[in-house]
Design a protein around this motif. Sequence first.
Motif, mmCIF file in Angstrom:
data_model
loop_
_atom_site.group_PDB
_atom_site.id
_atom_site.type_symbol
_atom_site.label_atom_id
_atom_site.label_comp_id
_atom_site.label_asym_id
_atom_site.label_seq_id
_atom_site.Cartn_x
_atom_site.Cartn_y
_atom_site.Cartn_z
ATOM 1 N N GLN A 597 0.827 -1.202 0.000
ATOM 2 C CA GLN A 597 0.000 0.000 0.000
ATOM 3 C C GLN A 597 0.867 1.260 0.000
ATOM 4 N N TYR A 598 1.966 1.234 0.756
ATOM 5 C CA TYR A 598 2.874 2.381 0.808
ATOM 6 C C TYR A 598 3.487 2.640 -0.568
ATOM 7 N N VAL A 599 4.002 1.598 -1.164
ATOM 8 C CA VAL A 599 4.650 1.730 -2.475
ATOM 9 C C VAL A 599 3.640 2.200 -3.525
ATOM 10 N N GLN A 600 2.471 1.609 -3.521
ATOM 11 C CA GLN A 600 1.463 1.976 -4.524
ATOM 12 C C GLN A 600 0.961 3.404 -4.332
ATOM 13 N N GLU A 603 3.580 5.664 -5.773
ATOM 14 C CA GLU A 603 3.622 5.560 -7.236
ATOM 15 C C GLU A 603 2.435 6.272 -7.882
ATOM 16 N N VAL A 604 1.251 6.119 -7.303
ATOM 17 C CA VAL A 604 0.071 6.819 -7.837
ATOM 18 C C VAL A 604 0.283 8.323 -7.749
ATOM 19 N N GLU A 605 0.750 8.802 -6.605
ATOM 20 C CA GLU A 605 0.983 10.233 -6.443
ATOM 21 C C GLU A 605 2.031 10.733 -7.432
ATOM 22 N N ALA A 606 3.096 9.964 -7.594
ATOM 23 C CA ALA A 606 4.166 10.384 -8.505
ATOM 24 C C ALA A 606 3.664 10.465 -9.951
#
Length: 722
Positions: A597-600, A603-606
Amino acid sequence: MSHELRVKAIAQVTDRVPLPSKVPTRLEAIWATDVFTLSKMQACLPKDVFKSVQNTLKTGGKLDVAMAGSVAAAMKDWAISKGALYYAHVFYPLTNATAEKHDSFISVQSDGSVISEFTGKVLVQGEPDGSSFPNGGLRMTSAARGYTAWDVTSPAYVMETDNGVTLCIPTVFVSWTGEALDKKTPLLRSNSAMSKAATRVLKLLGYTDIATVNSSCGAEQEYFLVDSHFAHNRPDLLLTGRTLFGKSPAKGQQFDDHYFGAIPERVQVFMQDVEERLYRLGIPAKTRHNEVAPGQFEIAPFFEAANVASDHQQLLMTILKITAKKHGFVCLLHEKPFAGVNGSGKHVNWSVGNPTQGNLLDPGDTPHKNLQFLLFCGAVIRGVHTYGSLLRAVVATASNDHRLGANEAPPAIISVYLGSQLEEVFDQIAKGDVKDSSHGGMMDLGVATLPIFVKDPGDRNRTSPFAFTGNRFEFRAVGSNQSVAGPLVAMNTILTDSLTWVGDKLEAELATGTELSAAVFAVLKEVMEKHSAVVFGGDGYSEEWHKIAEERGLPNFRTTADALPVLKEKSIEDLFERVGVLTPVELESRFDVYAEQYVQTIEVEAKLVISMAKTIIYPAAVRYLADLADTIAKLTGIGISLEKDTAEKVATLVQSMMESVSKLSAALGKHDFSTTEEHLQYGAQIIRPLMDKVRESADALEGEVADDLWPLPTYQEMLFVK
């Protein structure tokens, strides 16, 4: 065109006809009308069935499944009388969200006719397809079966929307092989384990009549309201819950004029609507007020049993969101939706107690003589010192990273604040000479018409992540968007471990013939000798505290990437397995799910930062630059010289932003990580800073580009136009 949308949005907000304020209905007339309460059960169930259910609720004993048919029939009849056509097993997967599958009461008969039917078997057990819920490797990709099971300790209720009424039944959610795939199952296990350990300690203190011990929770919920006309023109708010871009307005919260100020009329109508829905669902909302940041508010309930409070917290977040939509708002529960102003937390007030001994964390008027309180408070101190890193890990999310450690929330260093009175008592215990405890005295304000009242013996500390506040501990590091179940599981579990340790030590002391009071103080003295380093009453925001904490050996996990791997430590695995709350494989699944969840999230924000910078901000800035260049060229042609600094500055900022976008795009292309921990750190140390660099240039551009060309609703508009 974008500016026209902004102007139109402002006009729609300022010209909006507010929903009329309803005359509040008397609380007694609506309280828990949408809940299948014990009193409703008593009125419609056979006596033996009701007594069986009541016994399960009081003692925590096993549910007599044979009684489920009668309960189901009564529950169905009640729900249909309220207009329900469907029922749903409601559960709480590892997403922080609520899940529900709706089924109708319809049952087709052999002759083709239909009847309304709801059997005991259906009430007790459901089978939603669990394949698309996070499982952290608990099952193969091809395995889809999951079970829901009725939690009799949390009451069923009907949920009414504009589209109908549904009977909602709180349940646990487990895999086909029995592992917990949800947040409720570990919470129920932790309550049971804590009760067992607490009961043992109470027996050692000489009690014989001991009711089931339960943890309680009162979770203060902070949130922002933004008019939907603005929010719907902000892709970042819609997709991530926070503004990825936005220049701070000239005025923010520096005047402290919003905090506890007069509630805006439109917001108060919204709040009253929310509260009426909560009261109908038996959720005891008590307090409402403006919070520190403009556009920020808070709602706080009375204490409830932790399991019910956790369910009610999920309902509260749902109701805030759907009611906000009705009133033309978007409710933001992200921990940091706006940079430069306070973010939102969810202060979890936690205590333990039972009907026979009362609140076990109530010090009374003479805490230095209250052996029961001192033992349980000492157990908390030991637990927080021993497992402070676990408390940090359970509040670790990508969104909460923006808030923890800032001057609005507790630092990432977990410490315990006791207040001057209790600090003094425990200091005396450490020295082996307990004599007295200070009193607050009387407060005389010097005006005859004002009352003289009793002053509390200690102040509060708003910089502490884990503070004693009179008769409970307040865990202030929990994020506003989080389920409270995870923090409650952690607190119950570490208390269970500490109470077990306390019980062992106390039993050993008493076995030598030591008098009870002396034995208790001997155990507490050992607690303070080993664990007093976690007690801190000063300014948790200060740099000095960071140095002191390091000297004391207290961990400082600044980011989620630092904190989450704690869940993989052997001591934490042993803790959960020993107490019986999570198996090693269940704990490992939590790490995997939360890490993903942290990684995703990052990545979505980026990806959205890149998209918005390229397709929204860059075109607006270039358009303004072209206008400037055209104007300068035309004026030069007729002999008028115009400064070029603005054009050069805009050009430089555009170039800088796009260079940062290019670096961020390249960084997102990396996928070859040897471990999950490496991937977490890459997000924290590489992706996040690159996103900040893009934002730095974009926000500077907002301060330079002509307002009639700027495409996004601004902070000034979103925070102040209501």
